[in-house]
Design an enzyme around this catalytic site. Structure first.
Site, mmCIF file in Angstrom:
data_model
loop_
_atom_site.group_PDB
_atom_site.id
_atom_site.type_symbol
_atom_site.label_atom_id
_atom_site.label_comp_id
_atom_site.label_asym_id
_atom_site.label_seq_id
_atom_site.Cartn_x
_atom_site.Cartn_y
_atom_site.Cartn_z
ATOM 1 N N ARG A 206 43.571 52.352 41.856
ATOM 2 C CA ARG A 206 43.679 52.604 40.695
ATOM 3 C C ARG A 206 44.612 53.715 40.246
ATOM 4 N NH1 ARG A 206 36.824 53.193 39.850
ATOM 5 N NH2 ARG A 206 36.994 50.674 40.668
ATOM 6 N N TYR B 34 45.957 40.256 37.883
ATOM 7 C CA TYR B 34 46.964 39.125 37.488
ATOM 8 C C TYR B 34 47.281 39.329 36.368
ATOM 9 C CZ TYR B 34 46.522 38.394 43.114
ATOM 10 O OH TYR B 34 46.979 38.863 43.802
ATOM 11 N N GLY C 197 47.567 51.731 39.916
ATOM 12 C CA GLY C 197 48.956 51.242 39.427
ATOM 13 C C GLY C 197 49.734 50.050 40.557
ATOM 14 N N VAL D 13 48.437 39.625 49.187
ATOM 15 C CA VAL D 13 48.716 40.535 48.222
ATOM 16 C C VAL D 13 47.416 41.360 48.356
ATOM 17 C CG1 VAL D 13 48.363 41.931 46.114
ATOM 18 C CG2 VAL D 13 49.147 39.157 46.676
ATOM 19 N N CYS D 14 48.016 43.309 49.330
ATOM 20 C CA CYS D 14 46.781 44.198 49.175
ATOM 21 C C CYS D 14 47.881 45.786 48.917
ATOM 22 C CB CYS D 14 46.215 43.668 50.623
ATOM 23 S SG CYS D 14 47.176 44.406 52.052
ATOM 24 N N VAL D 15 46.364 46.625 48.506
ATOM 25 C CA VAL D 15 46.702 47.755 48.078
ATOM 26 C C VAL D 15 45.680 48.417 49.564
ATOM 27 C CG1 VAL D 15 46.912 49.857 47.204
ATOM 28 C CG2 VAL D 15 48.008 47.586 46.062
ATOM 29 N N GLY E 151 49.486 47.376 42.582
ATOM 30 C CA GLY E 151 49.573 46.360 42.145
ATOM 31 C C GLY E 151 49.755 45.949 41.945
ATOM 32 N N TYR E 152 50.240 46.352 40.346
ATOM 33 C CA TYR E 152 50.859 45.557 39.500
ATOM 34 C C TYR E 152 52.352 46.440 39.722
ATOM 35 C CZ TYR E 152 52.712 45.904 34.250
ATOM 36 O OH TYR E 152 53.173 45.099 33.842
ATOM 37 N N ASN F 156 36.366 37.578 42.523
ATOM 38 C CA ASN F 156 37.109 38.971 43.121
ATOM 39 C C ASN F 156 37.568 39.047 41.225
ATOM 40 O OD1 ASN F 156 39.191 41.311 43.973
ATOM 41 N ND2 ASN F 156 40.363 39.970 45.499
#
Length: 264
Positions: free
Chosen positions: A192, A230, A194, A184-186, A196-197, A223
């Site tokens: 900031r 999460y 959103g 999982v990465c952005v 990842g969400y 982390n």
């Protein structure tokens, strides 16, 4: 674009390994350090127009390559003056790309199904943000250049290699209804926003369609931004990695988080 073959119904082929030679491993350690998870490294430099955002499963090789490149630039930090940085970065991207194709095409032993889920934006929307991001993580669809700005793997399986194993559901055939999120990465330039969400919520929808009831994700104990993400998405603590295992694998100790996907 090249479309990957559909998921195999026959027994999967064991994956090809990508071992580092001792010399190359030493070279690798000389080049890379773990990305810090402090808030100071997660500063957003540009707000995005979410109406232009697409989050979907990826089946085409050029998009998988873009996702592999984003993972390398997210999980590794290189000294720009180090010798051979470009060659080493390319090597890591090629290794992840080949492994990703193997997983998504259904050829990885121990996995029932794997999906690469990507978030992308039009190149025209973020062209001035980062030359490196826009050049390395670009793909084309329907004549439009887009940039992969977020990515993850959703894997339907009993366990992931070298990771803590979930205990739910406690029934025979749990590999049918248990799944894990990984990689999982952005893009750091777009933290900031959103993203990842939104990736996590999309992965839950895909998992639900697969019949998954129990979804897991691993996260390093230090982390804090990832843990907060999460928890916000509904994951709760289930267990943690033994200290000896973390030392043996030479990494920060990990937590295992769980989320139940209601089928009511």
């Amino acid at each position: 674009m090249t479309l990957l073959s559909s998921l195999c119904s026959s027994p999967p082929i064991p994956p090809s390994s990508f071992p580092l030679t001792s010399n190359f491993y030493a070279f690798s350690n000389n080049l890379r350090t773990q990305i810090q998870s402090s808030a100071s490294t997660n500063i957003c430099t540009q707000k995005i127009d979410t109406t232009l955002l697409t989050i979907a499963e990826s089946f085409y090789e050029d998009e998988l390559w873009a996702a592999a490149c984003l993972r390398v630039r997210s999980f590794h930090q290189f000294r720009p003056d180090a010798f051979g940085v470009q060659d080493h970065t390319r090597y890591l991207a090629e290794r992840e790309f080949e492994a990703l194709k193997e997983r998504v095409s259904g050829k990885r032993t121990g996995f029932r199904r794997v999906s690469c889920i990507n978030a992308s934006l039009p190149l025209s929307h973020i062209a001035t943000l980062s030359d490196d991001l826009c050049s390395s993580c670009k793909f084309s669809v329907n004549g439009e250049d887009r940039i992969v700005v977020g990515t993850l793997d959703l894997s339907q399986c009993l366990s992931l290699p070298d990771e803590i194993v979930g205990v739910k559901p406690e029934v025979i055939g749990a590999d049918i209804t248990r799944a894990y999120l990984s990689n999982v990465c952005v893009a750091r330039e777009l933290h900031r926003n959103g993203l990842g969400y939104a990736l996590l919520e999309k992965s839950k929808l895909v998992a639900y369609d697969w019949g998954i009831t129990d979804l897991y994700v691993h996260v390093a104990v230090d982390n804090e931004p990832a843990k907060n993400l999460y928890i916000k998405s509904g994951f709760v603590y289930e267990s943690d990695e033994p200290a000896w295992q973390a030392r043996f694998l030479d990494r920060p100790r990990r937590l295992l988080l769980w989320s139940g996907l209601s089928r009511t």
